[in-house]
Design a protein around this motif. Structure first.
Motif, mmCIF file in Angstrom:
data_model
loop_
_atom_site.group_PDB
_atom_site.id
_atom_site.type_symbol
_atom_site.label_atom_id
_atom_site.label_comp_id
_atom_site.label_asym_id
_atom_site.label_seq_id
_atom_site.Cartn_x
_atom_site.Cartn_y
_atom_site.Cartn_z
ATOM 1 N N ARG A 185 -7.009 0.739 2.812
ATOM 2 C CA ARG A 185 -5.768 1.049 2.104
ATOM 3 C C ARG A 185 -5.662 2.535 1.760
ATOM 4 O O ARG A 185 -4.686 2.957 1.160
ATOM 5 N N VAL A 186 -6.647 3.307 2.110
ATOM 6 C CA VAL A 186 -6.629 4.720 1.770
ATOM 7 C C VAL A 186 -5.588 5.464 2.597
ATOM 8 O O VAL A 186 -4.790 6.233 2.076
ATOM 9 N N LEU A 187 -5.590 5.231 3.911
ATOM 10 C CA LEU A 187 -4.689 5.936 4.821
ATOM 11 C C LEU A 187 -3.809 4.951 5.578
ATOM 12 O O LEU A 187 -4.209 3.827 5.849
ATOM 13 N N THR A 188 -2.601 5.406 5.928
ATOM 14 C CA THR A 188 -1.716 4.587 6.753
ATOM 15 C C THR A 188 -2.221 4.593 8.200
ATOM 16 O O THR A 188 -3.077 5.398 8.572
ATOM 17 N N GLU A 189 -1.658 3.707 9.009
ATOM 18 C CA GLU A 189 -2.067 3.648 10.415
ATOM 19 C C GLU A 189 -1.798 4.975 11.122
ATOM 20 O O GLU A 189 -2.607 5.436 11.921
ATOM 21 N N ARG A 190 -0.647 5.589 10.850
ATOM 22 C CA ARG A 190 -0.334 6.865 11.484
ATOM 23 C C ARG A 190 -1.293 7.953 11.013
ATOM 24 O O ARG A 190 -1.752 8.775 11.808
ATOM 25 N N GLU A 191 -1.622 7.953 9.734
ATOM 26 C CA GLU A 191 -2.573 8.939 9.219
ATOM 27 C C GLU A 191 -3.953 8.745 9.834
ATOM 28 O O GLU A 191 -4.655 9.714 10.112
ATOM 29 N N LEU A 192 -4.323 7.492 10.076
ATOM 30 C CA LEU A 192 -5.592 7.230 10.745
ATOM 31 C C LEU A 192 -5.576 7.774 12.166
ATOM 32 O O LEU A 192 -6.576 8.331 12.640
#
Length: 200
Positions: free
Chosen positions: A136-143
């Motif tokens: 839950r730390v980063l969104t899929e795009r941020e990952l």
């Protein structure tokens, strides 16, 4: 002050090519063709950066990295590899690797990586990250963005590969830094490695 570099790769032609690319800006103080030689050179010359291939004769790369970091603490270890396996990256980061670069990295990106690399320093888990589950730390795009940052892609290269604008990449990067309390690309990569967010 010019940064000093040791090149470690078991292919002489590859070492020659990398040396030709970087020696106009950096002082290449030695070349090694196996892990044992890489350790000896790092200890003897205490370079700012060790460019290390992970597939060489000698000790396993984790052992090479940890030995170099123990005996030459000022040396940052940058991994040059054809492998982008997230689990391997996590293992090498835990051993003390500062950054990772695919061997297809551009000349400019490699120069930036060497110029900004800092020795990996073990640190306790980050406050603020402990409160949220890793997924839950980063969104899929941020990952997607941080995975490409970990492979030393530039913002322009990321924008082309993800079909988004360079400004959007910068916005995602800013959000990543804020969520991870990171101060740089390398710091952000270290933190996602510790959180195991680069695992597939």
């Amino acid at each position: 002050m010019t940064r000093t570099v040791v090149l470690a790769d078991d292919h002489a032609l590859f070492r020659k090519g990398v040396r030709a690319l970087i020696e106009r800006d950096f002082d290449v103080v030695g070349e090694a063709s196996d892990g044992d030689a890489a350790i000896r050179l790092a200890v003897d010359t205490a370079p700012d950066v060790l460019l290390l291939d992970v597939e060489m004769p000698g000790p396993p790369p984790e052992q090479t990295i940890s030995t170099v970091r123990r005996r030459s603490p000022k040396t940052a270890v940058i991994i040059l590899t054809m492998h982008t396996d997230a689990v391997l990256q996590r293992q090498l980061a835990r051993a003390g690797a500062s950054a990772f670069a695919d061997k297809s990295i551009s000349e400019d990106a490699l120069h930036r990586l060497i110029a900004t690399a800092l020795p990996h320093a073990a640190s306790p888990p980050d406050e603020g990250l402990q409160k949220s589950p890793p997924d839950r730390v980063l969104t899929e795009r941020e990952l997607e963005v941080i995975r490409m940052i970990a492979q030393a892609y530039t913002n322009r290269e990321i924008s082309k590969r993800l079909n988004i604008t360079e400004g959007t990449v910068k916005r995602h990067t800013t959000n990543i830094y804020a969520k991870l309390h990171a101060t740089s690309r390398i710091d952000a990569v270290r933190k996602v490695v510790r959180l195991r967010l680069l695992e597939t």
